[in-house]
Design a protein around this motif. Structure first.
Motif, PDB file in Angstrom:
ATOM      1  N   ASP A 180      49.183  38.352  42.314  1.00 22.11           N
ATOM      2  CA  ASP A 180      48.827  37.550  41.150  1.00 22.11           C
ATOM      3  C   ASP A 180      47.947  36.362  41.543  1.00 22.11           C
ATOM      4  OD1 ASP A 180      49.134  37.129  38.289  1.00 22.11           O
ATOM      5  OD2 ASP A 180      50.219  35.311  38.852  1.00 22.11           O
ATOM      6  N   ILE A 181      48.274  35.730  42.692  1.00 26.16           N
ATOM      7  CA  ILE A 181      47.454  34.608  43.176  1.00 26.16           C
ATOM      8  C   ILE A 181      46.048  35.099  43.540  1.00 26.16           C
ATOM      9  CG2 ILE A 181      47.151  33.029  45.128  1.00 26.16           C
ATOM     10  CD1 ILE A 181      50.192  32.615  45.115  1.00 26.16           C
ATOM     11  N   THR A 182      45.981  36.224  44.256  1.00 25.28           N
ATOM     12  CA  THR A 182      44.690  36.782  44.643  1.00 25.28           C
ATOM     13  C   THR A 182      43.861  37.124  43.407  1.00 25.28           C
ATOM     14  OG1 THR A 182      45.683  37.706  46.646  1.00 25.28           O
ATOM     15  CG2 THR A 182      43.547  38.592  45.996  1.00 25.28           C
ATOM     16  N   LYS A 183      44.527  37.699  42.393  1.00 30.44           N
ATOM     17  CA  LYS A 183      43.855  38.046  41.141  1.00 30.44           C
ATOM     18  C   LYS A 183      43.299  36.791  40.460  1.00 30.44           C
ATOM     19  CE  LYS A 183      45.028  40.162  36.635  1.00 30.44           C
ATOM     20  NZ  LYS A 183      45.126  38.953  35.795  1.00 30.44           N
ATOM     21  N   SER A 184      44.093  35.722  40.438  1.00 25.17           N
ATOM     22  CA  SER A 184      43.657  34.485  39.779  1.00 25.17           C
ATOM     23  C   SER A 184      42.498  33.835  40.521  1.00 25.17           C
ATOM     24  CB  SER A 184      44.834  33.505  39.681  1.00 25.17           C
ATOM     25  OG  SER A 184      45.874  34.045  38.887  1.00 25.17           O
ATOM     26  N   ILE A 185      42.524  33.890  41.870  1.00 25.65           N
ATOM     27  CA  ILE A 185      41.408  33.352  42.657  1.00 25.65           C
ATOM     28  C   ILE A 185      40.145  34.148  42.370  1.00 25.65           C
ATOM     29  CG2 ILE A 185      40.504  33.103  45.004  1.00 25.65           C
ATOM     30  CD1 ILE A 185      43.397  32.518  45.910  1.00 25.65           C
ATOM     31  N   PHE A 186      40.295  35.483  42.318  1.00 24.44           N
ATOM     32  CA  PHE A 186      39.148  36.350  42.035  1.00 24.44           C
ATOM     33  C   PHE A 186      38.563  36.021  40.660  1.00 24.44           C
ATOM     34  CE2 PHE A 186      37.861  40.395  39.937  1.00 24.44           C
ATOM     35  CZ  PHE A 186      36.666  40.584  40.617  1.00 24.44           C
ATOM     36  N   GLU A 187      39.420  35.904  39.660  1.00 20.77           N
ATOM     37  CA  GLU A 187      38.934  35.649  38.303  1.00 20.77           C
ATOM     38  C   GLU A 187      38.318  34.256  38.177  1.00 20.77           C
ATOM     39  OE1 GLU A 187      42.373  36.499  35.945  1.00 20.77           O
ATOM     40  OE2 GLU A 187      42.086  38.680  36.090  1.00 20.77           O
ATOM     41  N   ARG A 212      34.479  29.903  58.701  1.00 25.03           N
ATOM     42  CA  ARG A 212      35.871  29.567  59.036  1.00 25.03           C
ATOM     43  C   ARG A 212      36.823  30.463  58.255  1.00 25.03           C
ATOM     44  NH1 ARG A 212      36.249  23.716  60.829  1.00 25.03           N
ATOM     45  NH2 ARG A 212      38.479  24.037  60.554  1.00 25.03           N
ATOM     46  N   ARG A 213      38.054  30.541  58.754  1.00 25.12           N
ATOM     47  CA  ARG A 213      39.119  31.264  58.063  1.00 25.12           C
ATOM     48  C   ARG A 213      40.054  30.252  57.404  1.00 25.12           C
ATOM     49  NH1 ARG A 213      40.253  36.548  60.275  1.00 25.12           N
ATOM     50  NH2 ARG A 213      42.467  36.220  59.883  1.00 25.12           N
ATOM     51  N   PHE A 214      40.440  30.526  56.175  1.00 24.98           N
ATOM     52  CA  PHE A 214      41.406  29.684  55.467  1.00 24.98           C
ATOM     53  C   PHE A 214      42.520  30.572  54.934  1.00 24.98           C
ATOM     54  CE2 PHE A 214      37.437  27.326  55.211  1.00 24.98           C
ATOM     55  CZ  PHE A 214      37.840  26.033  55.556  1.00 24.98           C
ATOM     56  N   SER A 215      43.725  30.060  54.923  1.00 23.77           N
ATOM     57  CA  SER A 215      44.862  30.847  54.459  1.00 23.77           C
ATOM     58  C   SER A 215      44.813  31.022  52.945  1.00 23.77           C
ATOM     59  CB  SER A 215      46.174  30.165  54.848  1.00 23.77           C
ATOM     60  OG  SER A 215      46.321  28.950  54.131  1.00 23.77           O
ATOM     61  N   LEU A 216      45.517  32.034  52.463  1.00 24.10           N
ATOM     62  CA  LEU A 216      45.633  32.247  51.014  1.00 24.10           C
ATOM     63  C   LEU A 216      46.262  31.023  50.357  1.00 24.10           C
ATOM     64  CD1 LEU A 216      45.354  34.107  48.547  1.00 24.10           C
ATOM     65  CD2 LEU A 216      47.602  35.074  49.118  1.00 24.10           C
ATOM     66  N   ASP A 217      47.250  30.432  51.036  1.00 21.59           N
ATOM     67  CA  ASP A 217      47.914  29.251  50.506  1.00 21.59           C
ATOM     68  C   ASP A 217      46.924  28.099  50.340  1.00 21.59           C
ATOM     69  OD1 ASP A 217      50.444  28.760  49.528  1.00 21.59           O
ATOM     70  OD2 ASP A 217      51.073  27.594  51.275  1.00 21.59           O
ATOM     71  N   ASN A 218      46.037  27.915  51.334  1.00 26.03           N
ATOM     72  CA  ASN A 218      45.035  26.848  51.277  1.00 26.03           C
ATOM     73  C   ASN A 218      44.103  27.050  50.088  1.00 26.03           C
ATOM     74  OD1 ASN A 218      42.416  25.518  51.787  1.00 26.03           O
ATOM     75  ND2 ASN A 218      43.241  24.995  53.780  1.00 26.03           N
ATOM     76  N   GLY A 270      41.327  42.283  47.785  1.00 25.04           N
ATOM     77  CA  GLY A 270      42.511  41.761  48.472  1.00 25.04           C
ATOM     78  C   GLY A 270      42.138  40.568  49.325  1.00 25.04           C
ATOM     79  N   PHE A 271      43.125  40.030  50.008  1.00 26.40           N
ATOM     80  CA  PHE A 271      42.920  38.878  50.883  1.00 26.40           C
ATOM     81  C   PHE A 271      43.296  39.304  52.302  1.00 26.40           C
ATOM     82  CE2 PHE A 271      43.472  34.765  52.828  1.00 26.40           C
ATOM     83  CZ  PHE A 271      42.576  33.942  52.146  1.00 26.40           C
ATOM     84  N   THR A 314      33.365  53.345  47.391  1.00 28.63           N
ATOM     85  CA  THR A 314      34.173  52.257  46.843  1.00 28.63           C
ATOM     86  C   THR A 314      33.784  50.936  47.485  1.00 28.63           C
ATOM     87  OG1 THR A 314      36.013  53.814  46.637  1.00 28.63           O
ATOM     88  CG2 THR A 314      36.539  51.470  46.430  1.00 28.63           C
ATOM     89  N   TYR A 315      33.635  49.911  46.673  1.00 22.70           N
ATOM     90  CA  TYR A 315      33.408  48.563  47.196  1.00 22.70           C
ATOM     91  C   TYR A 315      34.734  47.981  47.668  1.00 22.70           C
ATOM     92  CZ  TYR A 315      28.724  48.118  45.172  1.00 22.70           C
ATOM     93  OH  TYR A 315      27.404  48.265  44.880  1.00 22.70           O
ATOM     94  N   ILE A 316      34.695  47.278  48.777  1.00 16.60           N
ATOM     95  CA  ILE A 316      35.862  46.527  49.235  1.00 16.60           C
ATOM     96  C   ILE A 316      35.500  45.054  49.204  1.00 16.60           C
ATOM     97  CG2 ILE A 316      37.440  46.079  51.142  1.00 16.60           C
ATOM     98  CD1 ILE A 316      36.990  48.924  52.081  1.00 16.60           C
ATOM     99  N   LEU A 317      36.190  44.291  48.364  1.00 13.24           N
ATOM    100  CA  LEU A 317      36.006  42.847  48.332  1.00 13.24           C
ATOM    101  C   LEU A 317      37.202  42.213  49.024  1.00 13.24           C
ATOM    102  CD1 LEU A 317      34.946  40.111  47.573  1.00 13.24           C
ATOM    103  CD2 LEU A 317      35.796  40.438  45.239  1.00 13.24           C
ATOM    104  N   ASP A 318      36.998  41.824  50.274  1.00 14.20           N
ATOM    105  CA  ASP A 318      38.009  41.096  51.026  1.00 14.20           C
ATOM    106  C   ASP A 318      37.671  39.612  50.899  1.00 14.20           C
ATOM    107  OD1 ASP A 318      39.588  39.812  52.944  1.00 14.20           O
ATOM    108  OD2 ASP A 318      39.506  41.501  54.323  1.00 14.20           O
ATOM    109  N   ILE A 319      38.465  38.882  50.131  1.00 13.88           N
ATOM    110  CA  ILE A 319      38.133  37.484  49.831  1.00 13.88           C
ATOM    111  C   ILE A 319      38.096  36.641  51.103  1.00 13.88           C
ATOM    112  CG2 ILE A 319      38.959  35.404  48.640  1.00 13.88           C
ATOM    113  CD1 ILE A 319      39.893  37.217  46.358  1.00 13.88           C
ATOM    114  N   LEU A 320      39.001  36.919  52.053  1.00 10.80           N
ATOM    115  CA  LEU A 320      38.979  36.161  53.301  1.00 10.80           C
ATOM    116  C   LEU A 320      37.680  36.411  54.071  1.00 10.80           C
ATOM    117  CD1 LEU A 320      40.264  34.309  55.386  1.00 10.80           C
ATOM    118  CD2 LEU A 320      41.423  36.304  56.367  1.00 10.80           C
ATOM    119  N   THR A 321      37.250  37.664  54.141  1.00 11.37           N
ATOM    120  CA  THR A 321      35.991  37.988  54.828  1.00 11.37           C
ATOM    121  C   THR A 321      34.810  37.315  54.141  1.00 11.37           C
ATOM    122  OG1 THR A 321      36.853  40.120  55.590  1.00 11.37           O
ATOM    123  CG2 THR A 321      34.467  39.880  55.528  1.00 11.37           C
ATOM    124  N   GLU A 322      34.815  37.314  52.804  1.00 13.13           N
ATOM    125  CA  GLU A 322      33.750  36.643  52.058  1.00 13.13           C
ATOM    126  C   GLU A 322      33.706  35.159  52.409  1.00 13.13           C
ATOM    127  OE1 GLU A 322      31.702  37.696  49.011  1.00 13.13           O
ATOM    128  OE2 GLU A 322      31.796  39.478  50.267  1.00 13.13           O
TER     129      GLU A 322
END
Length: 927
Positions: A890-897, A846-852, A809-810, A831-839
């Protein structure tokens, strides 16, 4: 009295919590005849003082000092160490008018020493001993008057030597030119940063008096000669065997389980006062000191003027009054931080209570030695907290008695500190290229010459500085400026800048003499902290974010499963807010966000690097290991866990591996990290032993929770840490057999939550758990479909979670999972937790928005925002929320892929498209 009190305690309210007891037997005195003293007048004076014989160690010290030797005395507390040096020094003053300089780390110790010297001297006929005290309270006029009076002994501290004696050597010339002895009491205090400064000041002092005779006394440490040599670079005769008698001591270990240790301490102090037993209670923090004191004075059966708190931050006149009243018996109990640990004369004490293991065996027995000083039986009570080190000794109480003492350390290679003192040395007297001081610092001095910081005099044989009084730029305790704490324009306390950053931020609770205050405002220009009185039901704890950059690698050790490096680091620490924690239960009441300027500093540390594949939560596992390791370090090294920082990365951008950092919490380093580096395998084994043998299920303060965790102890995975430690130490992983049965974790999901309420509706982001679920959308890779849940059927989401080996998730760690907590109780340890924002934040800082990220990586944008979704919820437009939430998933999934395929994603910073390298295969999502 003590002997009969223990059965009473065992039958009373706390009897069930006594988990260990021991009687420490008495020791008979070992004497040497007073006839070894050469001067009959001195012998007569001692007899008039009631001293008819010398203890074994006192006689040995006398002989060695008369032979011109340097001595180090490490006999136990209350063994009569001061007479070891007072006796031969007084004799030499009487016969030869020798001069002596006494250095004490506390003013009160100096005043005690003066009284003891004068007590003996008054029985010497026709002899007027001139003992003078120079400290921070002595005016400049009085200092000059003291020096002109030709004192026999000056009692002072290292601060005066640095700021006043060395830079004004012309004023001290008559005294220093005849100086024969330097006495350094409580030597163990001079470790860490303070010790590095002390070493440098002593090196500078030896330039003027290279042949001075040195007498040092210290509490027991694990490496006394090594430490003393590091500090003073002098050969010593070491006196360890004590001839002093000791009475019986009764030791109780009381583990209060679910009762706050402070409550147990309060009950015990009240009981001891009622039994006529004079008591000193030690705590591990200022807040705990004040909390216990507050509880006592609120008890109707305790006279307010019979007890007192005592700690750093009190005004000098307050401390002197408390010391006097305790010594005179007006106070029946004092609750103190470590401030009373040193040998201030506070009269006979019958019982010592320690609320929490003080961090070292040295401190434990130093504090325990404060009771039973007048030959009476005494009681020592240790009340462990939930801290990991405390509970380690609950499991292994015998180690309190048979373990070796910790090593004391300083960092002789702290260039930041060494450079400051070289400037001072060059100011005090040109540094000759022929003198020992030059050769000891040649590399750094050469660098300073190249950088035009030191300058050769014309003949090229010596160096000077052009700085004006460089001494003022040196902060001996590395604490920064002192801040005053005021209420109604009246100063009620003080704190160092370093501690004020994490203790006295706006909104913080401040306790003083039983009263509670809240920090209202901080004026950094005036260095003033304003507080107002209040009666909250909570205390506060700072939340700190940290980042590290490796600047240099000093040494590397390769083990079978991991590599450990000793490194120079740049550390960023930033106060992001604080937690409010309920006073009695310890329940977290919420968080308050703050935006304070970060602190940057360079230091020394270690990094443990490895590659690791497991079904556990990697971030939770390495975070828990980091906490557990830091908790065990004081077992081997004389330090406090507050001296040590740590941070863990699933993948550090510089190492490209999973990395755990542990570092000295002071600029330049204080020597801890190097000792950790040399003992890392032993420390990891201790960490595994402690975590594995803790009785809790998923982690607790006794194993992996840290009282100073900047992220509020989230995430942590106890079983993951055990498995990881077994892996690193190349051991079997027995706990894998206990995994959940009949649940096959073979799915990878991505989810997002839209809430019913905004942060403003529930009192801020800290209350995310109150925001309520409007819609949750999850995508399952196994099923290749989206699942939609509302608040009514959200419990069905748990079955999807149970089957997921990876959850993506983000910002799910700091938001979505917290929103979910009132609805679903889920154990993430497998369970692994992949937080894309934390990564992203771990990599970029720095923190960046999902939109960015979406617009930069995918050239797409979100369809709405959270506030619009809440508005739709209020309007009943659930379909729009589902569409929007599904789009975010769907956006989070596409960023992950995209990241999986290209090993990178992008962000936009100041209209620049910036590449962020990622490695998400490590989460094992393909397996």
């Amino acid at each position: 009295m003590i002997k009969y009190l223990i059965p009473y305690l065992k039958k009373g309210k706390i009897g069930q919590y006594i988990v260990f007891e021991r009687e420490i037997g008495e020791n008979k005195a070992k004497y040497k005849s007073i006839d070894i003293i050469q001067n009959q007048t001195i012998k007569d004076a001692l007899n008039k003082n009631g001293i008819e014989n010398l203890y074994l160690h006192q006689a040995k010290a006398y002989r060695l000092l008369k032979n011109g030797e340097n001595i180090l005395i490490t006999t136990p507390t209350a063994s009569g160490k001061t007479l070891c040096y007072n006796l031969p020094i007084l004799e030499d003053i009487l016969e030869n008018r020798a001069k002596a300089l006494y250095l004490f780390p506390m003013k009160a110790l100096g005043y005690d020493q003066k009284e003891k010297l004068l007590e003996i001297a008054k029985f010497i006929p026709d002899f007027k001993l001139n003992v003078q005290i120079l400290d921070g309270d002595t005016s400049k006029v009085k200092r000059r008057r003291i020096l002109s009076s030709e004192p026999d002994i000056i009692i002072t501290n290292i601060d005066i030597v640095h700021y006043y004696l060395l830079p004004k050597m012309d004023e001290w010339y008559n005294f220093i030119s005849n100086l024969k002895y330097i006495v350094i009491d409580e030597l163990h205090v001079y470790r860490g940063v303070f010790g590095a400064h002390f070493k440098n000041i002593f090196d500078r002092l030896k330039r003027f008096i290279p042949d001075v005779q040195v007498i040092a006394s210290s509490a027991t440490v694990g490496n006394p000669l090594e430490f003393t040599n590091d500090l003073l670079n002098i050969n010593f005769n070491h006196i360890t065997e004590s001839g002093a008698p000791t009475a019986k001591k009764y030791f109780l270990l009381i583990n209060p389980e679910d009762i706050p240790p402070a409550n147990i301490a309060t009950y015990l102090i009240k009981t001891l006062i009622e039994s006529g037993i004079k008591t000193l209670c030690f705590t591990k923090s200022r807040m705990q000191t004040e909390s216990i004191y507050k509880s006592l004075i609120n008890n109707k059966n305790i006279k307010k003027d019979s007890v007192s708190s005592y700690r750093a931050g009190f005004l000098p006149e307050e401390r002197r009054e408390i010391e006097k009243n305790f010594r005179d018996g007006n106070l029946k109990a004092v609750i103190s931080t470590s401030a009373f640990e040193l040998g201030i004369d506070i009269g006979g004490i019958d019982a010592t209570i320690l609320v929490g293991y003080p961090g070292s065996l040295m401190s434990l027995w130093q504090r325990a030695g404060r009771s039973g000083r007048h030959g009476n039986d005494s009681l020592i009570i240790l009340i462990p907290t939930n801290d990991a080190l405390d509970q380690y000794f609950v499991k292994y109480p015998e180690k309190l008695f048979n373990s070796s003492f910790e090593d004391a350390i300083i960092d002789k290679e702290n260039e930041l500190i060494n450079k400051q003192h070289i400037f001072c040395a060059a100011y005090e007297k040109p540094i000759s290229v022929q003198e020992n001081y030059y050769f000891s610092n040649k590399k750094l001095i050469s660098s300073m010459v190249e950088n035009s910081e030191l300058f050769y005099v014309e003949d090229k044989n010596s160096l000077i500085t052009l700085k004006k009084f460089p001494h003022k730029e040196v902060d001996l305790r590395n604490s920064g400026h002192t801040y005053t704490i005021t209420f109604n324009n009246k100063i009620i306390g003080t704190n160092s800048a370093k501690k004020a950053y994490t203790e006295n931020y706006k909104g913080a609770i401040y306790l003083h003499r039983g009263e509670t205050f809240i920090v209202d405002d901080i004026d950094h220009d005036k260095r003033e902290i304003k507080v107002y009185p209040a009666k909250p039901n909570y205390y506060t704890r700072a939340l700190i974010e940290k980042e590290t950059d490796i600047l240099e690698t000093y040494s590397t050790k390769n083990y079978e499963k991991y590599t450990c490096k000793f490194v120079r680091l740049k550390v960023k620490e930033q106060l992001k807010g604080y937690e409010k924690i309920e006073e009695n239960t310890g329940v977290k009441l919420g968080k308050v966000e703050l935006e304070e300027n970060p602190i940057y500093f360079e230091t020394k540390g270690i990094v443990i690097e490895f590659n690791y594949n497991s079904e556990t939560n990697l971030m939770g596992s390495i975070h828990a290991l980091e906490h557990g390791l830091i908790a065990m370090i004081p077992l081997k090294i004389l330090c406090d866990r507050n001296d040590i920082g740590g941070i863990s990365y699933p993948e550090h951008p510089q190492t490209n591996k999973t990395s755990i950092f542990v570092y000295d919490g002071y600029p330049g380093g204080i020597g801890i990290a190097n000792r950790i580096f040399n003992n890392i395998d032993t420390l990891l084994n201790l960490t595994l032993d402690n975590i594995k043998n803790c009785n809790c299920e998923n982690g607790c303060p006794a194993c992996i929770y840290s009282p100073k965790c900047g992220s509020g102890n989230y995430p942590l995975d106890k079983n993951g840490a055990i498995e990881l430690l077994n892996f690193l130490l190349n051991k079997e992983v027995p706990y894998k057999k206990n995994r959940q049965k009949n649940i096959i974790k073979d799915d990878v999901i991505i989810f997002d939550i839209e809430t019913k309420y905004s942060a403003d509706d529930v009192g801020g982001w800290k209350n995310a758990h109150k925001m309520g679920i409007a819609i949750l959308v999850a995508y399952s890779y196994k099923n290749n479909k989206y699942f939609i849940y509302d608040e009514k059927n959200i419990s069905d989401f748990k079955s999807l979670l149970d089957k997921s080996k990876v959850i993506i998730g983000f910002n799910i760690i700091n938001f979505d999972l917290k929103v979910l907590t009132p609805y679903i109780k889920f154990d993430f340890k497998e369970t692994y937790i992949l937080d894309i924002l934390t990564e992203i934040k771990n990599i970029t800082g720095r923190r960046f928005s999902l939109d960015n990220i979406a617009s930069s990586t995918l050239n797409t944008k979100k369809s709405a925002n959270g506030l619009q979704s809440i508005k739709w919820f209020k309007e009943g437009k659930i379909d729009k929320i589902i569409e929007y939430c599904k789009k975010d998933v769907d956006i989070t999934k596409s960023i992950f892929e995209y990241g999986i395929k290209h090993k990178k994603i992008y962000c936009n910073l100041k209209d620049l498209k910036v590449e962020i390298p990622v490695n998400w295969d490590k989460y094992g999502w393909r397996d």
